[in-house]
Design an enzyme around this catalytic site. Structure first.
Site, PDB file in Angstrom:
ATOM      1  CE  LYS A 171      -3.978  -2.043   0.434  1.00  0.00           C
ATOM      2  NZ  LYS A 171      -4.964  -2.103  -0.717  1.00  0.00           N
ATOM      3  CG  HIS A 294      -7.190 -10.185  -6.954  1.00  0.00           C
ATOM      4  ND1 HIS A 294      -8.391  -9.368  -7.419  1.00  0.00           N
ATOM      5  CD2 HIS A 294      -6.544  -9.628  -6.018  1.00  0.00           C
ATOM      6  CE1 HIS A 294      -8.355  -8.495  -6.076  1.00  0.00           C
ATOM      7  NE2 HIS A 294      -7.442  -8.670  -5.329  1.00  0.00           N
TER       8      HIS A 294
END
Length: 463
Positions: A171, A294
């Site tokens: 992140k 994903h």
């Protein structure tokens, strides 16, 4: 045109259909549009999904009629205002084996059982709730080539019941250049096991793959030397063209191989947006590499808020058939994603050789398991409840904010995740946990207030 005389046979029994093993069975929730009868629309779905047309055609023969999909069970009031239940039996002969090897492919299967029927004008909702794949089909899908036992082996753990893999997503999800990206990897690996690219992290101009991947490979090597522990990285190889996916995969493996760490790599494929073709490309081109599915975008077809599409359980089953080594399952109501506690059946359907779904008992006949990957708003404080609900910790968990939001460091965030698992497994009191887990209370006070009321007094922390 009411086609129920041809495409419905309510005398058929599910017990016999299952025993014969010649049909794929699907359960749907159906809400007819105003002015249409339930069985009429149900039969239209079966027709549209198999041999039917909106008029009688002269080319239909006895063989064609022999492969009709048939409605065999209905309950018009099963879901109240949301519609009723119907089940359709699809003859195995309708499905499409590959030319090259005779394996079935999910693309064709999906287009048949949840394809044109989604756009029919005589219903207000058609949602697939569960399906049953018979043995003769299960054994001819690819299924996973690798599973979590391969990752446990890399980590030096037992290959059975090897436990929780503590992971993160770098992140912010976009905007980091190569050096800070690699540094973030190193910082987390000092405490955690597994890092994945987020779904849009790939080959942007500000962080080109050919610059960042060598730095990440070097960071892994340094972290392993610093900790004496193996580390894992899941690299995004998603692309439109299969040759580009293979090029990316070969490049990533080559860079990590310079340090002897090619077995420490997984390939992340955005399986919803690239489709079964992208998943199968990775599965077949790199059978020795863990295939990390994903599901970004899946909510467009799986959200419980929609009367259309499919329930998440169906998507999990499709992913296992495709060959996903692991797939994101959501957080079962413990994170930020849509979901609920009973979604533990998603994990069970992926990891077990037999599992009872909401409508069908699915046997996988020795197909390798698919790992539940838990991600989305999780942190150390949310994990004990999650593990308690699931009943085990043999999962991959990626906590982005839950690691990089830790008050001390990303490494402490990673350590706190492992401590949360150990705390749950041993039955220890979370408030009395080791420092990194204890500091998670101060890192995520909103969660702490909800999950562990009274924690401030116990830890001597005040507002």
């Amino acid at each position: 045109m009411d086609q129920s005389n041809r495409y419905a046979d309510l005398t058929l029994t599910e017990e016999k259909l299952v025993a014969d093993g010649n049909h794929l069975l699907v359960a749907y929730r159906l809400k007819p549009a105003a002015g249409y009868g339930f069985l009429e629309v149900a039969a239209h779905v079966a027709a549209e999904s198999s041999t039917g047309t909106n008029v009688e055609v002269s080319t239909t023969d006895d063989f064609t009629r022999g492969v009709d999909a048939l409605v065999y069970e209905i309950d018009e009031a099963a879901f109240g205002d949301k519609g009723g239940l119907m089940k359709i039996a699809y003859p195995v002969d309708l499905f499409d084996p590959n030319l090259i090897d005779g394996h079935y492919n999910v693309s064709h299967m999906w287009s048949l059982i949840l394809g044109n029927n989604q756009g029919m004008g005589d219903h207000e909702g058609l949602r697939m709730l569960d399906f049953l794949v018979p043995e003769k089909m299960v054994k001819r899908f690819d299924g996973p080539a690798t599973d979590i036992s391969d990752l446990w082996k890399v980590l030096g753990r037992p290959e059975v019941d090897g436990g929780y893999i503590a992971g993160t997503i770098i992140k912010p999800k976009l905007g980091l250049r190569p050096e800070p990206f690699a540094k973030a990897c190193y910082d987390f690996w000092l405490g955690g096991d597994f890092i994945k690219n987020d779904e849009p992290q790939a080959n942007q101009n500000f962080c080109p793959m050919e610059v960042v991947i060598p730095k990440v490979a070097e960071a892994m090597d340094r972290a392993q030397q610093a900790t004496g522990q193996a580390k894992l990285f899941s690299a995004n190889v998603t692309a439109d063209f299969h040759e580009e996916m293979i090029k990316r995969g070969e490049y990533v493996l080559g860079e990590f191989a310079k340090y002897g760490n090619e077995k420490h790599v997984a390939f992340l494929v955005d399986g919803f947006v690239t489709g079964p073709a992208g998943v199968t490309t990775s599965r077949r081109a790199f059978p020795d590499t863990y295939l990390h599915f994903h599901r970004a975008g899946h909510g467009a077809v799986t959200s419980y808020k929609s009367p259309m599409g499919m329930d998440p359980l169906c998507y999990m089953k499709l992913a296992r058939l495709m060959g996903a080594s692991g797939i994101h399952t959501g957080t079962m109501g413990y994170g930020k994603m849509e979901g609920h506690n009973d979604e533990r059946v998603l994990a069970y359907m992926l990891e077990r050789d037999e599992c009872q779904g909401p409508y069908f008992y699915q046997k996988w006949y020795g197909m390798k398991p698919t790992t539940p990957i838990i991600s989305g708003g999780m942190d150390a404080l949310r994990l004990p409840g999650f593990f308690e609900n699931l009943g085990h910790g043999n999962v991959i968990n990626t906590c982005g904010g839950g690691s990089f939001g830790h008050i001390d460091s990303p490494a402490a965030g990673g350590i706190s995740l492992g401590q949360a698992y150990a705390c749950w497994k041993t039955g220890a009191e979370p408030i009395e946990a080791p420092r990194e887990f204890a500091r998670a209370f101060e890192s995520f006070p909103g969660d702490a207030d909800k999950i562990f009321p009274g924690w401030r007094e116990k830890l001597g922390v005040h507002k």
